[in-house]
Design a protein around this motif. Structure first.
Motif, mmCIF file in Angstrom:
data_model
loop_
_atom_site.group_PDB
_atom_site.id
_atom_site.type_symbol
_atom_site.label_atom_id
_atom_site.label_comp_id
_atom_site.label_asym_id
_atom_site.label_seq_id
_atom_site.Cartn_x
_atom_site.Cartn_y
_atom_site.Cartn_z
ATOM 1 N N ASP A 51 0.825 -1.209 0.000
ATOM 2 C CA ASP A 51 0.000 0.000 0.000
ATOM 3 C C ASP A 51 0.856 1.255 0.000
ATOM 4 O OD1 ASP A 51 -2.233 -1.593 0.008
ATOM 5 O OD2 ASP A 51 -2.642 -1.326 2.152
ATOM 6 N N GLN A 52 1.938 1.251 0.771
ATOM 7 C CA GLN A 52 2.820 2.420 0.799
ATOM 8 C C GLN A 52 3.475 2.639 -0.556
ATOM 9 O OE1 GLN A 52 5.573 1.915 4.018
ATOM 10 N NE2 GLN A 52 4.040 2.314 5.593
ATOM 11 N N ARG A 53 3.876 1.565 -1.214
ATOM 12 C CA ARG A 53 4.486 1.709 -2.542
ATOM 13 C C ARG A 53 3.478 2.231 -3.558
ATOM 14 N NH1 ARG A 53 8.337 -3.660 -2.884
ATOM 15 N NH2 ARG A 53 9.917 -2.872 -1.464
ATOM 16 N N MET A 54 2.239 1.763 -3.454
ATOM 17 C CA MET A 54 1.212 2.275 -4.365
ATOM 18 C C MET A 54 0.946 3.754 -4.104
ATOM 19 S SD MET A 54 -1.432 -0.963 -4.630
ATOM 20 C CE MET A 54 -2.813 0.107 -4.683
ATOM 21 N N ALA A 55 0.927 4.157 -2.834
ATOM 22 C CA ALA A 55 0.723 5.568 -2.502
ATOM 23 C C ALA A 55 1.875 6.412 -3.026
ATOM 24 C CB ALA A 55 0.582 5.730 -0.990
ATOM 25 N N LEU A 56 3.095 5.898 -2.906
ATOM 26 C CA LEU A 56 4.251 6.627 -3.417
ATOM 27 C C LEU A 56 4.204 6.729 -4.937
ATOM 28 C CD1 LEU A 56 6.973 7.988 -2.883
ATOM 29 C CD2 LEU A 56 8.033 5.730 -3.036
ATOM 30 N N ALA A 57 3.833 5.649 -5.597
ATOM 31 C CA ALA A 57 3.747 5.676 -7.057
ATOM 32 C C ALA A 57 2.686 6.659 -7.519
ATOM 33 C CB ALA A 57 3.447 4.279 -7.585
ATOM 34 N N ASP A 58 1.534 6.687 -6.835
ATOM 35 C CA ASP A 58 0.493 7.650 -7.186
ATOM 36 C C ASP A 58 0.968 9.076 -6.958
ATOM 37 O OD1 ASP A 58 -1.223 5.638 -7.905
ATOM 38 O OD2 ASP A 58 -2.322 5.645 -5.996
ATOM 39 N N LEU A 67 7.476 14.017 2.060
ATOM 40 C CA LEU A 67 6.816 14.837 3.078
ATOM 41 C C LEU A 67 5.338 14.503 3.191
ATOM 42 C CD1 LEU A 67 8.483 18.302 2.427
ATOM 43 C CD2 LEU A 67 8.883 16.740 4.332
ATOM 44 N N ARG A 68 4.706 14.287 2.057
ATOM 45 C CA ARG A 68 3.280 13.965 2.059
ATOM 46 C C ARG A 68 3.027 12.609 2.728
ATOM 47 N NH1 ARG A 68 0.800 14.609 -3.609
ATOM 48 N NH2 ARG A 68 1.586 16.682 -3.247
ATOM 49 N N LEU A 69 3.896 11.641 2.458
ATOM 50 C CA LEU A 69 3.727 10.322 3.071
ATOM 51 C C LEU A 69 3.989 10.371 4.579
ATOM 52 C CD1 LEU A 69 5.326 7.970 0.402
ATOM 53 C CD2 LEU A 69 2.923 8.162 0.991
ATOM 54 N N GLN A 70 4.971 11.159 4.995
ATOM 55 C CA GLN A 70 5.226 11.292 6.430
ATOM 56 C C GLN A 70 4.057 11.975 7.126
ATOM 57 O OE1 GLN A 70 8.980 13.304 6.659
ATOM 58 N NE2 GLN A 70 10.160 11.405 6.617
ATOM 59 N N ALA A 71 3.478 12.978 6.477
ATOM 60 C CA ALA A 71 2.331 13.669 7.061
ATOM 61 C C ALA A 71 1.120 12.744 7.152
ATOM 62 C CB ALA A 71 1.989 14.901 6.231
ATOM 63 N N THR A 126 9.534 6.246 5.444
ATOM 64 C CA THR A 126 9.477 6.645 4.040
ATOM 65 C C THR A 126 10.844 6.595 3.375
ATOM 66 O OG1 THR A 126 9.695 8.957 4.663
ATOM 67 C CG2 THR A 126 7.461 8.103 4.371
ATOM 68 N N SER A 127 11.933 6.728 4.145
ATOM 69 C CA SER A 127 13.263 6.738 3.519
ATOM 70 C C SER A 127 13.590 5.384 2.896
ATOM 71 C CB SER A 127 14.329 7.121 4.537
ATOM 72 O OG SER A 127 14.336 6.192 5.605
ATOM 73 N N SER A 128 13.319 4.292 3.600
ATOM 74 C CA SER A 128 13.590 2.979 3.015
ATOM 75 C C SER A 128 12.613 2.679 1.890
ATOM 76 C CB SER A 128 13.524 1.882 4.070
ATOM 77 O OG SER A 128 12.207 1.749 4.552
ATOM 78 N N LEU A 129 11.374 3.161 2.027
ATOM 79 C CA LEU A 129 10.393 2.969 0.959
ATOM 80 C C LEU A 129 10.818 3.704 -0.298
ATOM 81 C CD1 LEU A 129 7.595 1.904 0.136
ATOM 82 C CD2 LEU A 129 6.645 4.034 0.990
ATOM 83 N N MET A 130 11.299 4.933 -0.133
ATOM 84 C CA MET A 130 11.745 5.715 -1.283
ATOM 85 C C MET A 130 12.967 5.066 -1.920
ATOM 86 S SD MET A 130 9.788 8.471 -1.329
ATOM 87 C CE MET A 130 10.420 10.096 -1.543
ATOM 88 N N ALA A 131 13.884 4.554 -1.096
ATOM 89 C CA ALA A 131 15.097 3.937 -1.635
ATOM 90 C C ALA A 131 14.766 2.662 -2.386
ATOM 91 C CB ALA A 131 16.072 3.638 -0.505
ATOM 92 N N THR A 132 13.892 1.832 -1.841
ATOM 93 C CA THR A 132 13.564 0.583 -2.536
ATOM 94 C C THR A 132 12.728 0.849 -3.767
ATOM 95 O OG1 THR A 132 11.619 0.235 -1.146
ATOM 96 C CG2 THR A 132 13.659 -0.825 -0.455
#
Length: 106
Positions: free
Chosen positions: A53-60, A72-76, A82-88
């Motif tokens: 779900d986090q990856r889908m939210a980041l992709a959107d 910033l939006r994901l942290q809020a 979010t840092s490991s999610l962004m890196a992967t």
């Protein structure tokens, strides 16, 4: 002579009771082990679903914004790591990345 057959009968009954107790103990341990394993599988499935779900939210988010603004939006929104999610997500190449039209390789 009559006390001897009774003593062996009591010993036989005691042995059957002991083996019954041991069998019950083994079955109880197997049931508890199965419950523990099923709980661990459920936790792993929940973690996988959360990451998906986090990856889908980041992709959107990345379709409409920059990488930093998405972080910033994901942290809020309450996503923890979010840092490991962004890196992967960015490093693994599992998302379609867009390149601006004026980008020039030198």
């Amino acid at each position: 002579m009559q006390s001897h057959p009774i003593a062996s009968s009591i010993a036989s009954h005691r042995d059957k009771l002991l083996w019954g107790f041991l069998a019950l103990l083994v079955i109880a341990q197997l049931v508890v082990f199965w419950m523990l394993c099923s709980q661990q599988v459920q936790k792993a499935q929940m973690r996988d679903a959360s990451v998906r779900d986090q990856r889908m939210a980041l992709a959107d988010c990345l379709h409409h914004s920059t990488l930093g603004a998405c972080a910033l939006r994901l942290q809020a929104a309450g996503h923890r790591d979010t840092s490991s999610l962004m890196a992967t997500s960015a490093g693994a190449g599992n998302m379609n990345s867009t390149v601006p039209a004026d980008f020039v390789f030198r």
